[in-house]
Motif scaffolding. Structure first.
Motif, short mmCIF file in Angstrom:
data_model
loop_
_atom_site.label_atom_id
_atom_site.label_comp_id
_atom_site.label_asym_id
_atom_site.label_seq_id
_atom_site.Cartn_x
_atom_site.Cartn_y
_atom_site.Cartn_z
N MET A 19 0.84 -1.19 0.00
CA MET A 19 0.00 0.00 0.00
C MET A 19 0.88 1.25 0.00
SD MET A 19 -2.86 -0.94 2.79
CE MET A 19 -4.42 -0.58 2.06
N VAL A 20 0.35 2.30 -0.58
CA VAL A 20 0.99 3.61 -0.54
C VAL A 20 0.00 4.56 0.12
CG1 VAL A 20 1.88 5.52 -1.92
CG2 VAL A 20 2.36 3.17 -2.60
N ALA A 21 0.44 5.23 1.17
CA ALA A 21 -0.37 6.23 1.84
C ALA A 21 0.06 7.61 1.37
CB ALA A 21 -0.21 6.13 3.36
N VAL A 22 -0.91 8.44 1.02
CA VAL A 22 -0.64 9.79 0.55
C VAL A 22 -1.32 10.75 1.51
CG1 VAL A 22 -1.01 11.41 -1.34
CG2 VAL A 22 -0.52 9.02 -1.86
N ARG A 23 -0.55 11.54 2.21
CA ARG A 23 -1.08 12.53 3.15
C ARG A 23 -1.20 13.86 2.41
NH1 ARG A 23 -2.17 12.85 8.93
NH2 ARG A 23 -1.50 10.72 8.74
N LEU A 24 -2.36 14.52 2.54
CA LEU A 24 -2.61 15.77 1.85
C LEU A 24 -2.27 16.96 2.73
CD1 LEU A 24 -6.01 14.85 0.18
CD2 LEU A 24 -3.71 14.53 -0.70
N GLN A 35 -5.90 11.67 4.25
CA GLN A 35 -5.01 10.83 3.47
C GLN A 35 -5.80 9.87 2.61
OE1 GLN A 35 -2.46 8.58 6.06
NE2 GLN A 35 -3.99 7.05 6.50
N LEU A 36 -5.15 9.35 1.60
CA LEU A 36 -5.69 8.32 0.72
C LEU A 36 -4.75 7.13 0.77
CD1 LEU A 36 -6.43 10.55 -2.39
CD2 LEU A 36 -8.11 9.71 -0.75
N LEU A 37 -5.31 5.94 0.73
CA LEU A 37 -4.50 4.71 0.68
C LEU A 37 -4.71 4.05 -0.68
CD1 LEU A 37 -5.27 3.21 4.18
CD2 LEU A 37 -3.16 4.30 3.46
N PHE A 38 -3.63 3.73 -1.34
CA PHE A 38 -3.68 3.04 -2.63
C PHE A 38 -3.20 1.61 -2.40
CE2 PHE A 38 -3.23 7.48 -3.67
CZ PHE A 38 -4.08 7.64 -4.75
N ILE A 53 -8.56 2.11 -3.92
CA ILE A 53 -8.27 3.42 -3.33
C ILE A 53 -9.22 3.59 -2.16
CG2 ILE A 53 -8.22 5.90 -3.69
CD1 ILE A 53 -7.76 5.36 -6.67
N MET A 54 -8.65 3.86 -0.98
CA MET A 54 -9.46 4.01 0.23
C MET A 54 -9.17 5.38 0.83
SD MET A 54 -8.63 0.27 1.70
CE MET A 54 -7.02 0.23 0.97
N ASP A 55 -10.18 5.94 1.48
CA ASP A 55 -9.95 7.21 2.17
C ASP A 55 -10.17 7.06 3.65
OD1 ASP A 55 -12.68 6.90 2.11
OD2 ASP A 55 -13.10 8.86 1.28
#
Length: 55
Positions: A19-24, A35-38, A53-55
């Motif tokens: 998984m890749v976590a993206v923090r906004l 954040q979004l999790l891919f 894709i999860m939020d």
């Protein structure tokens, strides 16, 4: 999302599915969330594909 400048951090998690976590950034968190999790899968050639894709 028009561009990637709203991303403040990225992290990778390894497990059953990578998984890749993206923090906004704070400016856009109300609109998109913190954040979004891919969730990814890897094919036989070693390339990754987004499978969720999860939020």
């Amino acid at each position: 999302m028009k561009n990637l400048s709203i991303i403040s951090q990225m992290a990778q998690y390894n497990g059953n599915y990578p998984m890749v976590a993206v923090r906004l950034d704070e400016e856009h968190q109300k609109e998109y969330g913190k954040q979004l999790l891919f969730r990814l899968s890897q094919n036989e050639d070693g390339f990754y594909r987004i499978i969720g894709i999860m939020d």
